[in-house]
Motif scaffolding. Structure first.
Motif, PDB file in Angstrom:
ATOM      1  N   ARG A 128      -1.191   4.776   4.966  1.00  0.00           N
ATOM      2  CA  ARG A 128      -0.488   5.196   3.758  1.00  0.00           C
ATOM      3  C   ARG A 128      -0.612   6.455   3.582  1.00  0.00           C
ATOM      4  O   ARG A 128      -0.683   7.116   2.741  1.00  0.00           O
ATOM      5  N   ALA A 129      -1.372   7.376   4.789  1.00  0.00           N
ATOM      6  CA  ALA A 129      -1.832   8.740   4.767  1.00  0.00           C
ATOM      7  C   ALA A 129      -0.382   9.656   4.052  1.00  0.00           C
ATOM      8  O   ALA A 129      -0.124   9.966   3.449  1.00  0.00           O
ATOM      9  N   GLU A 130       1.165   9.004   4.384  1.00  0.00           N
ATOM     10  CA  GLU A 130       2.189  10.177   4.217  1.00  0.00           C
ATOM     11  C   GLU A 130       2.129   9.586   2.725  1.00  0.00           C
ATOM     12  O   GLU A 130       3.091  10.030   1.919  1.00  0.00           O
ATOM     13  N   LEU A 131       2.299   8.262   1.994  1.00  0.00           N
ATOM     14  CA  LEU A 131       2.820   7.755   1.009  1.00  0.00           C
ATOM     15  C   LEU A 131       1.808   8.791  -0.360  1.00  0.00           C
ATOM     16  O   LEU A 131       2.377   9.129  -1.866  1.00  0.00           O
ATOM     17  N   LEU A 132       0.110   8.667   0.618  1.00  0.00           N
ATOM     18  CA  LEU A 132      -0.812   9.224  -0.564  1.00  0.00           C
ATOM     19  C   LEU A 132      -0.220  11.107  -0.604  1.00  0.00           C
ATOM     20  O   LEU A 132      -0.720  11.126  -1.810  1.00  0.00           O
ATOM     21  N   ARG A 133      -0.312  11.119   0.182  1.00  0.00           N
ATOM     22  CA  ARG A 133       0.114  13.005   0.413  1.00  0.00           C
ATOM     23  C   ARG A 133       1.793  12.952  -0.450  1.00  0.00           C
ATOM     24  O   ARG A 133       1.559  13.636  -1.330  1.00  0.00           O
ATOM     25  N   GLN A 134       2.404  11.493  -0.404  1.00  0.00           N
ATOM     26  CA  GLN A 134       4.170  12.042  -1.714  1.00  0.00           C
ATOM     27  C   GLN A 134       3.390  11.807  -2.862  1.00  0.00           C
ATOM     28  O   GLN A 134       3.128  12.678  -3.928  1.00  0.00           O
ATOM     29  N   ASN A 173       8.231   0.131  -5.993  1.00  0.00           N
ATOM     30  CA  ASN A 173       8.670  -1.234  -5.732  1.00  0.00           C
ATOM     31  C   ASN A 173       8.324  -1.532  -3.955  1.00  0.00           C
ATOM     32  O   ASN A 173       8.602  -0.754  -3.205  1.00  0.00           O
ATOM     33  N   GLY A 174       8.000  -2.765  -4.039  1.00  0.00           N
ATOM     34  CA  GLY A 174       8.343  -3.417  -2.905  1.00  0.00           C
ATOM     35  C   GLY A 174       7.964  -5.607  -3.317  1.00  0.00           C
ATOM     36  O   GLY A 174       7.250  -5.311  -4.135  1.00  0.00           O
ATOM     37  N   MET A 175       7.992  -5.746  -1.780  1.00  0.00           N
ATOM     38  CA  MET A 175       8.155  -7.296  -1.853  1.00  0.00           C
ATOM     39  C   MET A 175       6.512  -7.290  -2.291  1.00  0.00           C
ATOM     40  O   MET A 175       5.514  -6.834  -1.464  1.00  0.00           O
ATOM     41  N   ALA A 176       5.916  -7.970  -2.327  1.00  0.00           N
ATOM     42  CA  ALA A 176       4.357  -9.358  -2.571  1.00  0.00           C
ATOM     43  C   ALA A 176       4.431  -9.140  -1.172  1.00  0.00           C
ATOM     44  O   ALA A 176       4.396  -9.001   0.141  1.00  0.00           O
ATOM     45  N   GLY A 177       2.642  -9.048  -1.471  1.00  0.00           N
ATOM     46  CA  GLY A 177       2.035  -8.064  -0.361  1.00  0.00           C
ATOM     47  C   GLY A 177       2.399  -7.105   0.495  1.00  0.00           C
ATOM     48  O   GLY A 177       1.230  -7.418   1.515  1.00  0.00           O
ATOM     49  N   THR A 178       3.226  -5.818  -0.082  1.00  0.00           N
ATOM     50  CA  THR A 178       2.881  -4.863   0.450  1.00  0.00           C
ATOM     51  C   THR A 178       2.146  -4.051   0.396  1.00  0.00           C
ATOM     52  O   THR A 178       2.142  -2.789   1.291  1.00  0.00           O
ATOM     53  N   GLY A 179       0.254  -3.913  -0.648  1.00  0.00           N
ATOM     54  CA  GLY A 179       0.462  -3.643  -0.529  1.00  0.00           C
ATOM     55  C   GLY A 179       0.257  -2.659  -1.382  1.00  0.00           C
ATOM     56  O   GLY A 179      -0.645  -0.812  -1.587  1.00  0.00           O
ATOM     57  N   LYS A 180       0.694  -2.872  -2.828  1.00  0.00           N
ATOM     58  CA  LYS A 180       1.389  -1.729  -4.046  1.00  0.00           C
ATOM     59  C   LYS A 180      -0.109  -2.009  -4.726  1.00  0.00           C
ATOM     60  O   LYS A 180      -0.696  -0.791  -5.076  1.00  0.00           O
ATOM     61  N   SER A 181      -1.066  -2.677  -4.981  1.00  0.00           N
ATOM     62  CA  SER A 181      -2.197  -2.588  -5.650  1.00  0.00           C
ATOM     63  C   SER A 181      -2.911  -2.092  -5.182  1.00  0.00           C
ATOM     64  O   SER A 181      -3.776  -1.446  -5.119  1.00  0.00           O
ATOM     65  N   THR A 182      -3.275  -2.316  -3.470  1.00  0.00           N
ATOM     66  CA  THR A 182      -4.074  -1.385  -2.751  1.00  0.00           C
ATOM     67  C   THR A 182      -3.996  -0.394  -3.148  1.00  0.00           C
ATOM     68  O   THR A 182      -4.800   0.741  -3.326  1.00  0.00           O
ATOM     69  N   ILE A 183      -2.882   0.374  -2.603  1.00  0.00           N
ATOM     70  CA  ILE A 183      -2.203   2.256  -2.780  1.00  0.00           C
ATOM     71  C   ILE A 183      -2.963   2.171  -4.206  1.00  0.00           C
ATOM     72  O   ILE A 183      -3.788   3.691  -4.570  1.00  0.00           O
ATOM     73  N   SER A 184      -2.533   1.100  -5.719  1.00  0.00           N
ATOM     74  CA  SER A 184      -2.953   2.427  -6.930  1.00  0.00           C
ATOM     75  C   SER A 184      -4.064   2.071  -7.081  1.00  0.00           C
ATOM     76  O   SER A 184      -4.562   2.718  -7.512  1.00  0.00           O
ATOM     77  N   ASP A 188       2.942   1.490   8.885  1.00  0.00           N
ATOM     78  CA  ASP A 188       0.950   1.331   8.093  1.00  0.00           C
ATOM     79  C   ASP A 188       0.897   0.056   8.075  1.00  0.00           C
ATOM     80  O   ASP A 188      -0.686  -0.815   8.219  1.00  0.00           O
ATOM     81  N   ILE A 189       1.850  -1.355   7.819  1.00  0.00           N
ATOM     82  CA  ILE A 189       1.081  -2.532   7.737  1.00  0.00           C
ATOM     83  C   ILE A 189       0.434  -2.934   8.667  1.00  0.00           C
ATOM     84  O   ILE A 189      -0.160  -3.401   9.377  1.00  0.00           O
ATOM     85  N   SER A 190       1.169  -2.604  10.050  1.00  0.00           N
ATOM     86  CA  SER A 190       0.755  -2.673  11.432  1.00  0.00           C
ATOM     87  C   SER A 190      -1.032  -2.380  11.859  1.00  0.00           C
ATOM     88  O   SER A 190      -1.434  -2.927  12.679  1.00  0.00           O
ATOM     89  N   THR A 191      -0.816  -1.139  11.095  1.00  0.00           N
ATOM     90  CA  THR A 191      -2.240  -0.910  11.387  1.00  0.00           C
ATOM     91  C   THR A 191      -3.703  -1.929  10.618  1.00  0.00           C
ATOM     92  O   THR A 191      -4.717  -2.173  10.548  1.00  0.00           O
ATOM     93  N   TYR A 192      -2.632  -2.022   9.778  1.00  0.00           N
ATOM     94  CA  TYR A 192      -3.577  -2.803   8.747  1.00  0.00           C
ATOM     95  C   TYR A 192      -4.174  -4.114   9.358  1.00  0.00           C
ATOM     96  O   TYR A 192      -5.186  -4.627   9.283  1.00  0.00           O
ATOM     97  N   LEU A 193      -2.773  -4.950   9.606  1.00  0.00           N
ATOM     98  CA  LEU A 193      -2.914  -6.583  10.392  1.00  0.00           C
ATOM     99  C   LEU A 193      -3.789  -6.735  11.259  1.00  0.00           C
ATOM    100  O   LEU A 193      -4.329  -6.883  11.697  1.00  0.00           O
ATOM    101  N   ALA A 194      -4.110  -5.000  12.089  1.00  0.00           N
ATOM    102  CA  ALA A 194      -4.919  -4.597  13.456  1.00  0.00           C
ATOM    103  C   ALA A 194      -5.660  -4.769  13.152  1.00  0.00           C
ATOM    104  O   ALA A 194      -6.921  -5.166  13.776  1.00  0.00           O
TER     105      ALA A 194
END
Length: 1012
Positions: free
Chosen positions: A357-363, A380-391, A513-519
């Protein structure tokens, strides 16, 4: 005025020997038509302005020379009014008087005394008494001086400033001939002198254009406090002048100690202590104000040391006071436990993995640093895309840098964290910690409305967050993180929160970055779930479109694992168990714990006790503790499951019946919810579907219940809330609301769909006899025993006008069809017509010989009709105020009148038991309707009663003092609906008998031994 005056001195700019007052007298005799004010502004004043300018210069020279001779240090300034200023003054005076003030030019010259104005600004306040003596000696005071004191209200948000309002003495004067020979040309002409001090004049340079004249832009509380601070600094400057007074006057005295300083100083400016600016002070007062050690002023170092200590003491006191205020504020703000990002409940939840989430955190960081960016960054995004984690990650980062103001993480099913009602109080509580300057503003908001944390979301946000933040100056960004709005109970609340947060640009969450998280995560669980991961991924990679397909993708891999290698019988048992558990989980509107879900599937609520317990006596913690989640779920989401069911047509009759059930007992269900199992059930109709379904829930402590009707009657709602008789009710033109007026001095507005009271309008000081809506439903008018009519804004609940002019009770009010006027009828025998925009009375119609009980406008707004206890009806012309018809024919009081829709006829109702219809044009009675056997004000009929007490009491059962409850001991037990309340009653052992005003008699039995 005398026509012989001393001749003007030679050398005047105006070479004419004619007195200025003589010219004024000649001009006032001119014919100026119907508008003397316009004639004065456009003709008279431009002609005289230059001569008034000469008068100003001469007066300034006289004052400067005379005051200097008397040793009074001051500045003298002056001005002659410009044409625009004259017009504004005339308009302002007429507006204040609410009538035409200037009928001729003489009235204008008598009223406008400040066409020339001087200001005497004293350098030393202790010269005030000498300056006053100068004015009395040389000028004629036409009126007592107007003294403006410090304790006046100022501004809007900072009305009681620390250093007081602007202070001055304003004199309305003319010349004394024997004292002002050189000014004889201006003898008899009015002028103004303002007497003030240098401190007040310095302050006024800022206060006058911003506070007193009105700034072009809205002022914040902080702006007004800065202006007040300038007053304090000006007063400090004046105090310094007083200290150096003798040196400024080249006095060579040297003071060796404070006693000599005190002895040499006769007075000082006491305004800094909050008293009148022209009050003289003693030398002892100066010593007390200076309050310094005897040797402190001898050296710069000693003075600095003393100042440092005083500042340190003051700061310590301020910090202590601030802590006390903050603690008091925090105690008044309820909080949703576990909602903050760093709470225990959020401690073990994920943050973003390093490198993701480097780019999004930078934004987000760039957005926070940009003062020109939108106010909201929306994830805004689908369930499970990590919104709460980012918050959580963003909140953690900003908290470390001191930028986080507050956070709120919604979570459905976790008590208060799913409730919108606590989001803003919780955020406000955190902001008070992070932005200490908010404490006083939040404290004032709560002190002004102790129920604010329980008010509507708009009120909470505006008064607890938005207004305080706007009032505090801060140079750094304050970030508030709100997560998981979709888990807030109530879609409407979510919409309200978004609107209040000033929704701006929307930022879509990218899938990078979802692939990084899943890995990382799959590597961690590979060993434990190595046999299942490939199967899950196999289903996850398929394309799923429908909701059912998505559920299949989640649960089919689990079922395959459970049923693999089993016999058909075993598979059937596994699938049945799976359906009984997973089925309800899939259908749930919000998550429940395992225990709560198990209980829900066979919910059996325990018997409730003390059924009269008020909702206000039960806090949310008690509800959460006493009512398990499965029971709360059933209460909140039964409608949701009805909507999802396939039997909507069959349920329509039930829904209609249960709506009648709820609306019939709405008021008591809201006040004492447990009465839904007591009063609401036993007083509902015998054939009510709801009563039949919940028959087993009727309380066993009611052995013999009341006899009730079989079916619902025509009454759909009973609106309760007034504390005394209701004297007037009417529908809004759009039928959405009802307004009521009562003997309790209150006006209430009710929602006809829900029965809820939307506004309580308090302001009258006596019975409200009449209420009505404006044709556009935006306003309500009310007439009262306090002799006034009030006009209220239905949206805000505030009154926009108070119409005062009647000398007795106002019994009837109504709006004109265009909403521009209100007419009122009163016990003082008059009818008044009022302008709703200005509040001015435009007509007083005074021909009745008795109380006016009813008034109304004709649909074309050309006429007003009124009914009176002089037994007549009158029709009045709106334009002229003259009555066009007197309709005489009733033999008793006329209580009600109305026009026909085409304005051609008037109908009247009287205590003589008749209704008459009149031709409005001719005044003849066209019909008399006489089928009534008595007037409307008939006596109540009581069927029967027993005993000698209206409010009997028994050690077990009785009737409450307000007649609304059957009591047991000291507790309210069974609520009595309005139609079942006692006019007379009796109690014998466990039996209660009630005689109602409707003629109904109730007998109810309550066993001595019952379930309590």
């Amino acid at each position: 005025m005398a026509s012989h005056r001393p001749a003007p001195a030679q050398g005047d700019e105006d070479t004419s020997n004619q007195l200025l007052q003589t010219k004024i007298n000649q001009m006032t005799e001119r014919a100026v038509g119907a508008d003397p004010k316009s004639a004065f502004v456009s003709d008279i004043w431009p002609t005289l302005q230059s001569e008034y300018e000469i008068m100003k210069k001469r007066l300034m020279e006289f004052c400067e020379n005379t005051l200097k001779q008397e040793g009074i240090a001051c500045q003298v300034t002056g001005r002659t009014k410009a044409v625009d200023s004259v017009k504004a003054s005339l308009d302002r005076r007429e507006k204040a008087s609410q009538q035409q003030l200037f009928e001729n030019l003489s009235a204008i010259f008598d009223e406008i005394h400040d066409l020339v104005g001087l200001r005497i600004i004293l350098e030393f306040p202790d010269d005030m008494h000498r300056a006053i003596a100068f004015i009395k000696k040389n000028f004629i005071e036409k009126r007592e001086p107007t003294v403006f004191l410090a304790d006046r209200d100022v501004g809007q948000s900072w009305k009681k400033p620390w250093f007081g309002a602007y202070q001055t003495r304003n004199y309305r004067l003319s010349l004394k001939d024997e004292k002002c020979q050189t000014l004889a040309q201006f003898s008899g002409v009015l002028f103004e002198i303002q007497l003030t001090t240098i401190a007040e004049d310095l302050y006024n340079k800022l206060a006058h254009p911003i506070l007193y004249k009105g700034c072009s832009e809205p002022l914040t509380r902080q702006d007004e406090m800065v202006v007040d601070l300038s007053h304090g600094l000006s007063l400090c400057y004046a105090l310094c002048l007083m200290y150096m007074k003798d040196k400024l006057r080249k006095n060579s005295l040297k003071f060796q100690n404070k006693d000599e300083l005190v002895a040499a100083t006769t007075s000082f400016h006491q305004a800094v202590k909050g008293t009148r600016f022209d009050t003289l002070a003693t030398p002892e007062d100066l010593a007390k104000a200076v309050d310094m050690p005897p040797e402190a002023y001898k050296s710069t170092g000693g003075l600095k040391e003393w100042i440092d200590k005083r500042i340190s003491d003051i700061l310590t006191e301020v910090r202590s006071t601030s802590r006390t205020i903050r603690e008091a504020v925090l105690s008044k703000l309820p909080v949703a436990k576990g909602a903050a990002f760093d709470s225990y409940a959020e401690e073990h939840n994920e943050r973003c993995h390093p490198g993701t989430r480097a780019e999004l955190l930078r934004q987000i960081r760039s957005w926070a640093d940009d003062p020109q960016a939108e106010s909201i960054f929306w994830l805004n995004g689908m369930a499970g895309t990590g919104k709460s984690t980012i918050s959580r990650t963003v909140a953690t980062l900003f908290a470390k840098e001191g930028l986080l103001g507050a956070s709120f993480f919604f979570k459905r099913g976790e008590g208060d964290r799913g409730k919108a009602g606590l989001v803003f109080p919780t955020i406000a509580r955190q902001l008070v910690h992070t932005v200490p300057g908010l404490v006083s503003f939040v404290s004032e908001a709560i002190d002004a409305d102790l129920d604010l944390p329980q008010k509507a979301l708009r009120d909470q946000f505006g008064k607890l967050i938005l207004q305080p933040l706007n009032s505090v100056h801060h140079t750094t960004t304050i970030v508030i993180v709100i997560d998981a709005l979709d888990e807030c109970d109530g879609d409407k609340d979510v919409g309200t929160i978004i609107k209040l947060l000033a929704q701006s640009k929307r930022q879509q969450v990218v899938e990078q970055d979802i692939s990084t998280y899943l890995a990382n995560e799959l590597a961690r669980i590979k060993d434990e779930y190595s046999g299942r991961v490939p199967k899950v991924l196999e289903y996850r990679t398929a394309t799923h479109n429908s909701t059912l397909d998505k559920l299949d993708a989640t649960y089919l891999p689990v079922l395959d694992q459970l049923t693999s290698g089993r016999t058909d019988q075993d598979k059937a048992e596994v699938l049945a168990e799976f359906r009984s558990v997973v089925g309800p989980i899939v259908l749930l509107a919000q998550p429940l714990s395992v225990r709560s879900l198990a209980q829900l599937l066979g919910v059996d609520p325990e018997d409730v006790h003390i059924p009269g317990k008020l909702r206000s006596e039960v806090n949310q913690q008690t509800v959460d503790t006493s009512l398990p989640p499965e029971f709360q779920y059933a209460c909140k989401y039964w409608v949701h499951h009805l909507k999802e069911s396939k039997n909507a047509i069959e349920l329509s009759r039930f829904l209609h019946d249960i709506r009648r059930f709820v609306m019939n007992s709405r008021s008591i269900i809201d006040i004492a919810p447990l009465q839904v199992y007591a009063s609401a059930l036993v007083f509902s109709p015998a054939r009510s579907i709801t009563r039949g379904l919940f028959k087993q829930e009727e309380r066993s402590w009611i052995a013999v219940g009341p006899v009730v009707e079989n079916d619902w009657n025509a009454c759909t709602q009973t609106l309760e809330g007034h504390s005394s008789f209701v004297s007037s009710v009417t529908f809004s033109p759009d039928s959405k609301f009802v307004v009521s007026g009562s003997y309790d001095s209150i006006v209430k507005i009710w929602d006809t769909a829900t029965g809820a009271c939307t506004q309580t309008l308090a302001g009258h000081n006596g019975t409200v006899y009449s209420v009505t809506f404006s044709p556009d439903s935006k306003f309500v008018a009310s007439g009262s025993e306090d002799n006034t009519v009030r006009i209220w804004d239905t949206a805000t609940g505030t009154y926009t006008q108070t119409l005062a002019g009647h000398s007795s009770n106002v019994y009837s009010v109504t709006f004109s069809p265009d909403s521009k006027f209100v007419t009122s009828g009163s016990e003082d025998s008059t009818v008044k017509i009022w302008d709703t925009a200005t509040g001015a009375c435009t007509q007083t119609l005074a021909e009745h010989n008795g109380t006016v009980y009813s008034v109304t406008f004709s649909p074309d707004s050309k006429f007003v009709t009124s009914g009176s206890d002089d037994n007549t009806v009158r029709i009045w012309d709106m334009a002229t105020g003259v009555y066009t018809q007197t309709l005489a024919g009733h033999s008793s009081i006329v209580y009600s009148v109305t026009f026909s829709p085409d304005s051609k006829f008037v109908a009247s109702g009287s205590c003589d038991n008749t209704v008459k219809i009149w031709d409005a044009a001719t005044g003849t009675c066209t019909q008399t309707l006489a089928e009534y056997s008595s007037s409307l004000d008939s006596s109540k009929f009581i069927a029967s009663w027993s005993g000698d007490s209206k409010n009997p009491y028994h050690q077990d059962n009785g009737i409450g003092s307000d007649g609304r409850w059957i009591t047991r001991g000291s507790e309210n037990w069974l609520w009595l609906p309005p139609g079942y309340r006692p006019e007379r009653s009796a109690v014998e052992a466990s039996t209660v008998a009630i005689g109602c005003a409707t003629g109904r008699v109730l007998i109810m039995t309550f066993p001595v031994e019952d379930e309590r």
